[in-house]
Design a protein around this motif. Structure first.
Motif, PDB file in Angstrom:
ATOM      1  N   UNK A 104       0.842  -1.202   0.000  1.00  0.00           N
ATOM      2  CA  UNK A 104       0.000   0.000   0.000  1.00  0.00           C
ATOM      3  C   UNK A 104       0.877   1.252   0.000  1.00  0.00           C
ATOM      4  N   UNK A 105       1.933   1.212   0.816  1.00  0.00           N
ATOM      5  CA  UNK A 105       2.839   2.363   0.842  1.00  0.00           C
ATOM      6  C   UNK A 105       3.510   2.560  -0.522  1.00  0.00           C
ATOM      7  N   UNK A 106       3.918   1.456  -1.118  1.00  0.00           N
ATOM      8  CA  UNK A 106       4.540   1.530  -2.456  1.00  0.00           C
ATOM      9  C   UNK A 106       3.532   2.055  -3.470  1.00  0.00           C
ATOM     10  N   UNK A 107       2.282   1.601  -3.358  1.00  0.00           N
ATOM     11  CA  UNK A 107       1.231   2.084  -4.262  1.00  0.00           C
ATOM     12  C   UNK A 107       1.013   3.585  -4.070  1.00  0.00           C
ATOM     13  N   UNK A 108       0.994   4.010  -2.807  1.00  0.00           N
ATOM     14  CA  UNK A 108       0.850   5.453  -2.533  1.00  0.00           C
ATOM     15  C   UNK A 108       2.046   6.237  -3.078  1.00  0.00           C
ATOM     16  N   UNK A 109       3.245   5.702  -2.900  1.00  0.00           N
ATOM     17  CA  UNK A 109       4.452   6.357  -3.404  1.00  0.00           C
ATOM     18  C   UNK A 109       4.402   6.466  -4.927  1.00  0.00           C
ATOM     19  N   UNK A 110       3.981   5.383  -5.573  1.00  0.00           N
ATOM     20  CA  UNK A 110       3.879   5.399  -7.040  1.00  0.00           C
ATOM     21  C   UNK A 110       2.806   6.387  -7.484  1.00  0.00           C
TER      22      UNK A 110
END
Length: 164
Positions: A38-44
């Motif tokens: 989720x954090x990676x998705x938010x970062x992307x």
């Protein structure tokens, strides 16, 4: 062949092990993994939004640069046009001044020529008068050497005076 047809105890303990593993993974691994995803998705997503904002900013800056270039070109053209007008005006003014100065110089030269001509004519008249007087004097001296000729001349002059 035991693996192909397993005993019930093996199936039971495998299921229990799988459920324990599933519980442990769910308890300790899935939350951090899902959180990281989720954090990676938010970062992307943020990176994509920032890239889109940067793209829009680049488009805006490009548009501003084009407008500034157009304005600079227009100002350059206006400055060049003004410079050409000033140049032409200076050239015309210089031509007019040169023509006036030339006409003035010609007039001064004409006046000087007329003055010199008058001086030369007066000098020639004086010289002609002087020569005429000298010639007349010599002619009269020659004629008046003889008394008889003098008497005749006086008589002729008296006749002319009486007739007039």
């Amino acid at each position: 062949m035991e693996l192909v047809t397993p005993e019930i105890g093996l199936v039971f303990w495998t299921t229990i092990s799988f459920l324990i593993l599933l519980f442990l993974l769910r308890k300790f691994a899935w939350k951090p993994i899902l959180g990281a995803v989720a954090e990676r998705e938010n970062t992307i997503t943020k990176a994509l939004l920032q890239a889109e904002a940067a793209k829009e900013e680049m488009a805006r800056l490009t548009s501003e640069n084009e407008n500034l270039l157009k304005q600079a070109r227009a100002e350059r053209d206006a400055i060049l046009s003004d410079a050409n007008k000033v140049k032409n005006q200076i050239i015309n003014t210089a031509k007019e001044a040169a023509q006036k100065e030339g006409a003035r110089q010609i007039e001064i030269a004409r006046i000087e020529i007329n003055n010199q001509k008058s001086i030369a004519m007066a000098d020639i008249k004086n010289q002609v008068a002087s020569l005429s007087l000298e010639i007349a004097e010599k002619v009269l001296r020659k004629q008046f050497e003889d008394q008889k000729k003098q008497d005749e001349l006086v008589k002729d002059l008296l006749r002319d005076v009486k007739l007039s």
